[in-house]
Design a protein around this motif. Structure first.
Motif: not given
Length: 303
Positions: A190-199
């Motif tokens: 599943p993809v959690v669209d409510s957050t990001y991994y910030i690279l």
């Protein structure tokens, strides 16, 4: 889905560290600020440095700094594996020493991973400081399958249950292999669209070192493709079926194709160059691959 001994399972955030003294405090602070109450942070040095100033700056029992391995500069894969071996969590995730996550990141990921076993957040590529977004690679499908991951020109950092942790191989693109294996073993994540991994884009990173470095990257892709197709057990890919291994090889072929187009473009920033082009690059790749396959088929037809 999983038997959990705690209302909030312990999550281990793994932070491999190599020449990271100048910036790792940002990542550690992000990890310590997580709203998920049961988090431990394991910093794994690979440069012979003890990172003792982290203990002085962050006197938290949740922060653990393990001893460097016997072999200095062993590489990201073995370093992450040492962190996994030291981890106490029922769930794992990696936060690279130059990257960031929002305070609610682990909580939002865990609300999904508790039921599904794993979760992935979109990756946001950003400038170092201030955090101006460079690109957010589009996810072609949700949940994310191995085939969909093959279209995604991005590093992913899944959060997964201990039983799904596959460990890391040594050498080039060890994170791609790890994340693809997690996705392949799950079938989809599943993809959690409510957050990001910030690279955060760091000057001098592997993707921005000029034509010679890019040619070396392409040769490394070639070696990985050959390994996937002929010696899959060296990478742990024997757990995948034949179709999934073909998807794995396709993933590396696509990334090699994009690396070649990037080097031909004369551009000097991979992420800026690919921003907004991901779908077009995939279409060009599949079109050229189909044309090449047709040519090979014609050449092999008895005259």
């Amino acid at each position: 889905m999983f038997s959990l001994p705690h209302a909030q399972p312990l999550v281990t955030i793994l932070i491999p560290a190599f020449d990271a003294a100048a910036f790792i405090a940002d990542s550690v602070e992000c990890a310590l600020r997580q709203t998920w109450s049961r988090v431990e942070i394991v910093v794994a040095p690979d440069d012979g440095y003890d990172y003792r100033e982290l203990r002085e700056r962050f006197p938290s029992p949740r922060l653990r700094i393990i001893e460097p391995g016997a072999e200095r500069e062993s590489g990201p894969g073995p370093t992450r594996n040492r962190a996994i071996d030291a981890a106490r969590g029922e769930f794992f995730t990696v936060l690279d020493a130059d990257d960031l996550i929002a305070p609610t990141h682990t909580e939002r990921m865990m609300r999904v991973a508790i039921d599904e076993g794993a979760a992935i957040a979109p990756t946001r590529y950003s400038e170092w400081n201030p955090l101006r977004t460079i690109r957010i690679p589009p996810l072609s499908e949700k949940p994310l399958t191995l085939r969909g991951y093959g279209r995604l020109l991005a590093s992913m950092h899944p959060l997964q249950h201990r039983s799904l942790e596959v460990g890391y191989s040594s050498g080039f693109a060890e994170d791609v292999i790890h994340d693809g294996l997690v996705i392949g073993r799950c079938g989809s994540v599943p993809v959690v669209d409510s957050t990001y991994y910030i690279l955060r884009r760091r000057i001098g990173s592997l993707c921005n070192r000029g034509p010679d470095a890019e040619r070396a990257i392409q040769r490394s892709y070639d070696r990985r493709i050959e390994q996937i197709e002929r010696r899959p057990t060296e990478l742990g890919l024997q757990v995948l079926d034949a179709a999934q291994r073909r998807d794995f090889a396709q993933l590396f072929r696509f990334r090699r194709f994009v690396s070649l187009r990037f080097s031909e473009s004369g551009a000097d920033d991979y992420n800026r160059w690919t921003a907004g082009k991901e779908s077009d690059l995939w279409d060009r790749f599949t079109s050229e691959t189909a044309a090449l396959s047709a040519d090979v088929a014609c050449d092999s037809t008895p005259q």
